[in-house]
Design a protein around this motif. Structure first.
Motif: not given
Length: 289
Positions: A224, A227-233, A235-236, A243
């Protein structure tokens, strides 16, 4: 007396356990934030005193009579971390310790992509300037961190993480044993040690292949974007700063900062370090690294 800080933590507790197989308990002391949680060590004859890096004044009592002090690095990053490490170094010097040991990390460098490695470099600079002989244990990257990054991937069958590079994942148990060996053989290393690593560097694609073999079902490695990983972190519930710090692990591994295996750890242990497939087996059976 050898003083170990953070002895209620994952690494410090293991160091004390292994140190007690090498030297008498009356020569071992611990500095912990919550002494009641170290009662089992007190019952074994270890001197337990309250001490916290966030309260430098408490360390004078905790470090009293120290010949060596093992400073277990704090589990956070940034300027506050380095300040706490410097305060602990100053307290060890003031206590009259003739050697200070510190749990650093392979890849420690002011130019690292990973904040923790920059913090370790700054702490090592403080050690060089403190006027007391020191040993900086350049530990391999914790295998337990790989398990945290995997999350539920072994159950879902997909490892969805940013692009990475090879990492010498190394267990707390092996690093604790190495620290105990060095403490019991004072002066074995002067300054930073070679990297104390497991014998093989693995990517998450390699780990996915190991997991597939161990579980008998396909575990896929999916890349991934950062940025997608950062957004996921975020978001959690992870703070933005955390992040970004986690992303630093992947940037550093892509740059090859954690990929060089070294024979120093097996030489200290007198055996080969625990491998990642063993760590995964333990994880699947409910154990840990």
């Amino acid at each position: 007396m050898i003083i170990v800080t953070g002895a209620n933590g994952q690494l410090g507790r293991r160091v004390v356990d292994r140190l007690l197989t090498r030297i008498p308990a009356e020569r071992v002391g611990v500095s912990v934030r919550e002494p009641h949680r170290a009662q089992a060590l007190a019952n074994r004859g270890v001197r337990v005193r309250q001490g916290s890096f966030t309260d430098p004044a408490s360390l004078a009592h905790a470090f009293e009579g120290a010949t060596q002090v093992l400073l277990v690095s704090v589990d956070k990053m940034g300027e506050e971390t380095v300040r706490e490490h410097r305060d602990a170094i100053a307290a060890a010097v003031e206590a009259g310790a003739r050697r200070i040991l510190y749990t650093s990390q392979m890849g420690a460098s002011a130019a690292s992509h990973f904040q923790a490695c920059r913090d370790h470099d700054a702490t090592e600079s403080a050690l060089r300037a403190c006027g007391v002989p020191f040993t900086s244990l350049r530990n391999g990257f914790h295998a337990a961190s790989a398990l945290l990054l995997l999350g539920s991937a072994l159950e879902t069958g997909e490892i969805a993480l940013p692009e990475d590079g090879p990492v010498c994942w190394t267990t707390h148990d092996d690093l604790a044993e190495a620290a105990a060996v060095v403490l019991a053989d004072e002066g074995r290393f002067e300054g930073p040690t070679p990297s104390l690593t497991a014998g093989q560097a693995l990517t998450f694609a390699d780990i996915a292949a190991l997991a597939t073999e161990l579980t008998g079902r396909a575990v896929k490695r999916t890349v991934v974007s950062d940025e997608e990983f950062r957004e996921r972190m975020v978001g959690q519930g992870a703070p933005d700063e955390v992040a970004d710090q986690l992303l630093g692990i992947f940037a550093a591994s892509r740059a090859g900062e954690f990929g060089a295996a070294d024979p120093a750890l097996p030489a200290l242990l007198g055996r080969e370090p625990v491998t990642m497939d063993t760590v995964l087996r333990d994880r699947l059976s409910g154990g840990g690294a």
